[in-house]
Design an enzyme around this catalytic site. Sequence first.
Site, mmCIF file in Angstrom:
data_model
loop_
_atom_site.group_PDB
_atom_site.id
_atom_site.type_symbol
_atom_site.label_atom_id
_atom_site.label_comp_id
_atom_site.label_asym_id
_atom_site.label_seq_id
_atom_site.Cartn_x
_atom_site.Cartn_y
_atom_site.Cartn_z
ATOM 1 N N HIS A 89 -5.625 -4.442 -0.566
ATOM 2 C CA HIS A 89 -5.598 -3.339 -1.536
ATOM 3 C C HIS A 89 -5.817 -3.837 -2.952
ATOM 4 O O HIS A 89 -5.293 -3.271 -3.912
ATOM 5 C CB HIS A 89 -4.281 -2.561 -1.430
ATOM 6 C CG HIS A 89 -4.192 -1.767 -0.176
ATOM 7 N ND1 HIS A 89 -4.710 -0.499 -0.036
ATOM 8 C CD2 HIS A 89 -3.677 -2.087 1.036
ATOM 9 C CE1 HIS A 89 -4.502 -0.060 1.194
ATOM 10 N NE2 HIS A 89 -3.874 -1.008 1.856
ATOM 11 N N LYS B 236 -12.219 -1.870 2.880
ATOM 12 C CA LYS B 236 -11.619 -0.953 1.899
ATOM 13 C C LYS B 236 -12.532 -0.886 0.673
ATOM 14 O O LYS B 236 -13.629 -0.364 0.766
ATOM 15 C CB LYS B 236 -10.181 -1.374 1.605
ATOM 16 C CG LYS B 236 -9.280 -1.048 2.807
ATOM 17 C CD LYS B 236 -7.862 -1.538 2.719
ATOM 18 C CE LYS B 236 -7.126 -1.153 4.005
ATOM 19 N NZ LYS B 236 -6.035 -2.051 4.356
ATOM 20 N N SER C 111 0.791 -1.228 0.000
ATOM 21 C CA SER C 111 0.000 0.000 0.000
ATOM 22 C C SER C 111 0.824 1.278 0.000
ATOM 23 O O SER C 111 0.318 2.335 -0.347
ATOM 24 C CB SER C 111 -0.930 0.003 1.204
ATOM 25 O OG SER C 111 -0.178 0.006 2.397
HETATM 26 C C1 LIG Z 1 -5.714 -2.531 5.786
HETATM 27 C C2 LIG Z 1 -4.924 -3.769 5.740
HETATM 28 C C3 LIG Z 1 -5.132 -4.795 6.666
HETATM 29 C C4 LIG Z 1 -6.093 -4.653 7.811
HETATM 30 O O1 LIG Z 1 -7.418 -4.657 7.353
HETATM 31 P P1 LIG Z 1 -8.599 -4.407 8.398
HETATM 32 O O2 LIG Z 1 -9.762 -5.135 7.823
HETATM 33 O O3 LIG Z 1 -8.798 -2.941 8.469
HETATM 34 O O4 LIG Z 1 -8.165 -4.977 9.698
HETATM 35 C C5 LIG Z 1 -4.427 -5.978 6.522
HETATM 36 N N1 LIG Z 1 -3.527 -6.134 5.521
HETATM 37 C C6 LIG Z 1 -3.278 -5.154 4.625
HETATM 38 C C7 LIG Z 1 -2.286 -5.374 3.533
HETATM 39 C C8 LIG Z 1 -3.958 -3.935 4.721
HETATM 40 O O5 LIG Z 1 -3.697 -2.956 3.863
#
Ligand SMILES: *Cc1c(COP(=O)(O)O)cnc(C)c1O
Length: 405
Positions: free
Chosen positions: A216, A247, A188
């Site tokens: 992502h 997301k 990310s």
């Molecule tokens: C945002 C993210 C997470 C965590 O996701 P949540 O559902 O908010 O706990 C885990 N791994 C990656 C690569 C992320 O970008």
Amino acid sequence: MTKNGKKESFYTGLQESLETLREQGIFKQERVLASRQGSMVVCDDGRELINLCANNYLGLSGDESVVKAAVVATEQFGYGLSSVRFICGTQTVHKQLEKALAEFLGMEDAILYAAAFDANGGVFEPLFDESDAIISDALNHASIIDGIRLSKAARYRYAHNDMADLELQLQAASDRRHKVIVSDGVFSMDGTIAQLDKICDLADRYGALVMIDECHASGFMGATGRGTHEHHGVMGRIDIITGTLGKALGGAMGGFTAARCEVIDMLRQKSRPYLFSNSLAPAIAGTSLEVLRRLSVSTELRDRLHANTAYFRAAIRDLGFTIKPGTHPVVPVMIFDAPLAQKFARRLYELGVLATGFFYPVVPMGQARVRVQLSAAHSREQLDTALAAFAQAGRELGLVDLLGK
Ligand SMILES: *Cc1c(COP(=O)(O)O)cnc(C)c1O
């Protein structure tokens, strides 16, 4: 020291540590929004801003039909379950969502968690023990690192995105019973897409499993938005996929792991964040189901996101900015110098654009940047307004000299 003094020193210690963070300029201040999440947001100071820093890739977080779906699901299934899944916390909507997620991702089965952080935290310990090896990209997400720590498996780390080093680590782990390669599908901070075709080839050669974290990617990477495995043509070759509902897929919260049935069955028996934490709220389960239905019948949102990404990437380069090359909607606009990146983000804010500056230790020293994240919800007018703000702030701070524009 008196007993009371000892206790008080705990608090003064914290105060000093917090002060140090402030002095180092790495104390995180939270922006307070007074509106829904969206391409435009209103801050608590009343300012209306173009939002370029949400993981709202498909623009669904504040979308009216998504909000309606949440209301409908809440009406039907109630507010919450007050139970873990295996006692009395599983509703039809949870089972339907697990089936739909598995189908969407091209996997056999899926299991829901309260967050992807929990999915990653609870995936390794039940599946791998001290006879096994976990081989992890050096820049993998914090939740993967924590999940690996909770397992007894031997840990191997390969240099970020470095396939030669991955092969060395596979060789180093050759005496282990099982080996699993773990990588973010998309990283990310840079928008770097993992080389899953090469990773799968190496896995085949060394008899290793492959796990990817698709936080992502799920919903918009690949021709029909299934993820990085679709993007790289390796659907069917990935053993374990973790991802988030927080997301692109709606933005509320919730996570999942998708894999073969026996993997998911074992996680239901042994995965601690699943066993000992509350069921996903029915509003999220029902809404995520609607989102997956919508994404399965049309690639419109995904297409709009990629068109916006291509447009912004070309235009920001034309303005004279340096970006990390790529195709992902994460666009790192490189400022390099940390204080300058902060100043730049602050000026963008004054000009009506919300974008975040990142600097060491979040990114390597000397690699400070303002990270832009595109959304399907951005209109061309909003992107043009944002680009004009980048141009003005860039000119004022001497970052670009704007030939032509
Ligand atoms: C945002 C993210 C997470 C965590 O996701 P949540 O559902 O908010 O706990 C885990 N791994 C990656 C690569 C992320 O970008």
